[in-house]
Write an enzyme that holds these catalytic residues in place. Structure first.
Site, short mmCIF file in Angstrom:
data_model
loop_
_atom_site.label_atom_id
_atom_site.label_comp_id
_atom_site.label_asym_id
_atom_site.label_seq_id
_atom_site.Cartn_x
_atom_site.Cartn_y
_atom_site.Cartn_z
N SER A 165 0.82 -1.22 0.00
CA SER A 165 0.00 0.00 0.00
C SER A 165 0.85 1.26 0.00
O SER A 165 0.52 2.25 -0.66
CB SER A 165 -0.93 0.01 1.22
OG SER A 165 -1.76 -1.13 1.21
N HIS B 131 0.59 4.47 4.39
CA HIS B 131 0.01 5.21 3.27
C HIS B 131 0.56 6.63 3.22
O HIS B 131 0.95 7.13 2.15
CB HIS B 131 -1.51 5.27 3.41
CG HIS B 131 -2.17 3.93 3.39
ND1 HIS B 131 -3.51 3.74 3.68
CD2 HIS B 131 -1.69 2.69 3.11
CE1 HIS B 131 -3.81 2.47 3.57
NE2 HIS B 131 -2.72 1.81 3.23
#
Length: 452
Positions: free
Chosen positions: A230, A310
């Site tokens: 991610s 993230h």
């Protein structure tokens, strides 16, 4: 008003100036052709669809591409590598064998229930069966297996000096749902970027962004186990945003000259009108990308999602986009590809001033940020202890869920064959009778089941 050469790439067709050969014969033939021409609606004796004998049709002008288009092969290789590693992780996990070992260690009906409830889809998948949904809701292996394969845990990096986990964790995934979501995103984002910028730039951006996400995650989530691509994917999203900013004038200069020629005969100052309309389109594209990024970051406030990975990946990719994805301006490409003797006006620099300024600032931020982050990490710095509100960036507690991530650590006391376990994160307590008191692997799996 800017010159035409400054606002569009214009391929020059030199064949028209060489038609008719050399010498006086060529000039006479050209005059004869002009005498036979009677305007745009007249086709002469040969009719509208017939060619003169001995005069083949001129070849079509070559397609001029200002930037190279690449064949994407690295992103598909990344996808294959992630899938292969997930299959290998499930092979190492071997849920049925561990459940049987745990059942044999504690014996009796308790062991049978542990074998029955410990794995999912055992008849269909055998050794590749998944852990129970209670232990892993993403349908995948156990946390112990992920740690064995290279998952990120801050204590492993700081105390055991296993810094390689900052890289290996971005190639591992916690379950089928996790890897499907990430690989679909990589197909949609990565292949387009690799076509435009090539495998070297996108591969470098992907890996460095992934490490940046791992670095920020390890600084703020010291007690959690983190895996997944991610952070690298958010790095690609961030690079798309910075690429749109640093190459803004290139997109601005893609105004179709034909549309401009038509409107310039109808509406005064149509250049400003077309530029205004085009900028509206560009701003709409920019806002759309920003909304997509905000939505994806907002998903990170849900429990069991590492939003610091993230944020770290996005910040790294955003800065790297100014460094790796900078394009030369169109004026420079025009003069570089123009034929000799064709006037192109004022000589253009390869990059604009604002592009160079952004390049320098982004380079300084990337180098200093990674240097400071790595130094703090290996010194054992826990950023969450110095920021009382930062944990809300990764999870916001509500009445529907809690942000307390269960840690599979247990306090144990053993008297003979009797084992008492207390899960530190949930406070649950259980007592087991062990056939083999020295079976540490079975005790570890009992702790995982108790804390799930």
């Amino acid at each position: 008003m800017p010159r035409r050469g400054e606002t569009a790439v214009v391929p020059i067709d030199m064949a028209s100036g060489e038609r008719g050969g050399g010498g006086g014969g060529g000039q006479e033939q050209t005059k004869g052709e002009r005498r036979r021409s009677h305007g745009p609606g007249h086709h002469g004796r040969d009719g509208p669809g017939r060619q003169h004998r001995g005069r083949p049709p001129p070849p079509p002008p070559p397609v001029f591409r200002p930037f190279r288009r690449w064949f994407p092969f690295l992103v598909p290789l990344f996808i294959v590598a992630n899938v292969v590693l997930f299959v290998l992780t499930m092979y190492v996990n071997d849920c049925p064998a561990h459940a049987l070992a745990t059942g044999a260690a504690i014996g009796g009906s308790v062991g049978e229930s542990a074998t029955a409830q410990g794995c999912v889809l055992v008849p269909e998948l055998g050794r590749f069966a998944f852990q129970s949904f209670k232990e892993n809701p993403l349908v995948g292996p156990s946390s112990a297996t992920l740690l064995k394969m290279g998952a990120l845990e801050t204590s492993k990096v700081t105390k055991d000096h296993e810094g390689w986990r900052l890289i290996t964790c971005i190639w591992l995934h916690a379950g089928v749902i996790h890897i499907l979501a990430n690989m679909l995103s990589l197909v949609m984002i990565g292949i387009r970027l690799e076509k435009e910028f090539g495998f070297m730039r996108i591969g470098t951006l992907y890996v460095i962004s992934g490490v940046g996400g791992s670095l920020l995650s390890s600084l703020f989530m010291a007690t959690n186990i983190s895996v997944g691509a991610s952070g690298a994917l958010f790095g690609l999203l961030g690079s798309m945003l910075s690429e749109l900013i640093t190459n803004w004038t290139i997109y601005e200069n893609k105004v179709d000259s034909k549309i401009y020629a038509i409107f310039s005969q109808i509406i005064p100052y149509s250049m400003f009108l077309i530029l205004f309309l085009f900028l509206k389109i560009q701003i709409a594209a920019l806002l759309t990308l920003v909304v997509i990024i905000v939505i994806n970051l907002a998903v990170g406030i849900l429990p069991h999602v590492d939003n610091f990975a993230h944020l770290g990946g996005f910040t790294s990719g955003f800065c790297l986009g100014f460094v790796l994805l900078m394009r030369p301006q169109f004026g420079y490409i025009n003069q570089k590809n123009s034929p000799l003797g064709y006037p192109m006006g004022v000589t253009k620099r390869k990059f604009k001033i604002y592009q160079i300024i952004l390049f320098v600032i982004a380079t300084v931020i990337v180098i200093s940020g990674f240097t400071v982050g790595l130094v703090l990490l290996f010194q054992g710095f826990n950023a969450s202890e110095h920021c009382s509100w930062c944990h809300y960036l990764s999870c916001v507690p509500t009445s529907k869920w809690s942000c307390n991530t269960p840690n599979n650590y247990c306090m144990s006391s053993q008297l003979g064959n009797q084992l008492n376990l207390t899960c530190e994160s949930t406070g649950k307590t259980a007592t087991y009778v062990l056939n083999n008191p020295n079976n540490t692997e079975a005790i570890k799996h009992l702790c995982v089941g108790l804390c799930s």
